[in-house]
Design a protein around this motif. Structure first.
Motif, short mmCIF file in Angstrom:
data_model
loop_
_atom_site.label_atom_id
_atom_site.label_comp_id
_atom_site.label_asym_id
_atom_site.label_seq_id
_atom_site.Cartn_x
_atom_site.Cartn_y
_atom_site.Cartn_z
N ARG A 4 0.84 -1.20 0.00
CA ARG A 4 0.00 0.00 0.00
C ARG A 4 0.88 1.25 0.00
O ARG A 4 0.63 2.21 -0.73
CB ARG A 4 -0.92 -0.01 1.23
N LYS A 5 1.92 1.23 0.81
CA LYS A 5 2.84 2.37 0.89
C LYS A 5 3.53 2.62 -0.45
O LYS A 5 3.62 3.75 -0.92
CB LYS A 5 3.88 2.14 1.99
N LYS A 8 1.10 4.05 -3.01
CA LYS A 8 0.86 5.48 -2.77
C LYS A 8 2.05 6.33 -3.22
O LYS A 8 1.85 7.41 -3.79
CB LYS A 8 0.57 5.73 -1.28
N SER A 11 1.90 6.47 -7.00
CA SER A 11 0.82 7.38 -7.40
C SER A 11 1.25 8.84 -7.22
O SER A 11 0.99 9.68 -8.08
CB SER A 11 -0.45 7.11 -6.58
N LYS A 12 1.89 9.13 -6.11
CA LYS A 12 2.34 10.49 -5.82
C LYS A 12 3.39 10.93 -6.86
O LYS A 12 3.38 12.07 -7.32
CB LYS A 12 2.91 10.58 -4.40
#
Length: 159
Positions: A4-5, A8, A11-12
């Motif tokens: 998940r990290k 993210k 995505s960032k």
């Protein structure tokens, strides 16, 4: 949590790249996609093969079959290396652009060999023909395989 990290962070990075100019998104990392595949299927990721080179990605521990994992995080094509291989009917495609956005939801599809080998990667050649020429064939899995053959996901997931 780690997947998940990483998702993210990826995505960032894409969001930040958009700020400095219209770019094609950064490819989703294979360690992320293959790791998520393993997490959701029980397979294991191949990091190193002793005594040779590996051109498959994961192994199903129950069947001992070698698997090839492909993933898309946009509506564009996915490529194959010239030496990519897998055991019969052990090719999987992960759609991270489900519903037109990369938001952490994804579907896993098993792609039967009959669909991959009959599909043309350009106007005149199939995947196997381009691999024999040591080229990297590109296929839009969503359009020319999944939608065209009305395939259903074997699993729908969320990071």
């Amino acid at each position: 949590r780690k997947f998940r990290k990483i998702f993210k962070m990826w995505s960032k990075l894409n969001e930040e790249m958009e700020i400095i100019g219209k770019n094609r998104n950064v490819n989703i990392p294979e360690s992320l996609t293959e790791g998520l595949f393993c997490l959701h299927t029980g397979s294991v990721r191949v990091v190193k093969v002793f005594g040779g080179k590996s051109s498959f990605d994961t192994i199903d521990l129950k069947t001992r079959k070698r698997q090839q994992i492909k993933a898309s995080s946009s509506k564009g094509p996915t490529s194959f290396g010239p030496t990519s291989f897998w055991d019969r009917n052990e090719l999987y495609w992960m759609d991270f652009f489900k519903n037109g956005k990369a938001d952490g939801e994804f579907d896993i599809y098993r792609i039967p060999d009959k669909f991959i080998y009959k599909t043309k990667v350009n106007k005149s050649q199939r995947l196997s023909e381009q691999q024999k020429q040591f080229r990297r064939p590109r296929i839009n899995f969503k359009k020319v395989i999944v939608d065209a053959n009305k395939l259903k996901p074997i699993k729908s997931c969320k990071i």
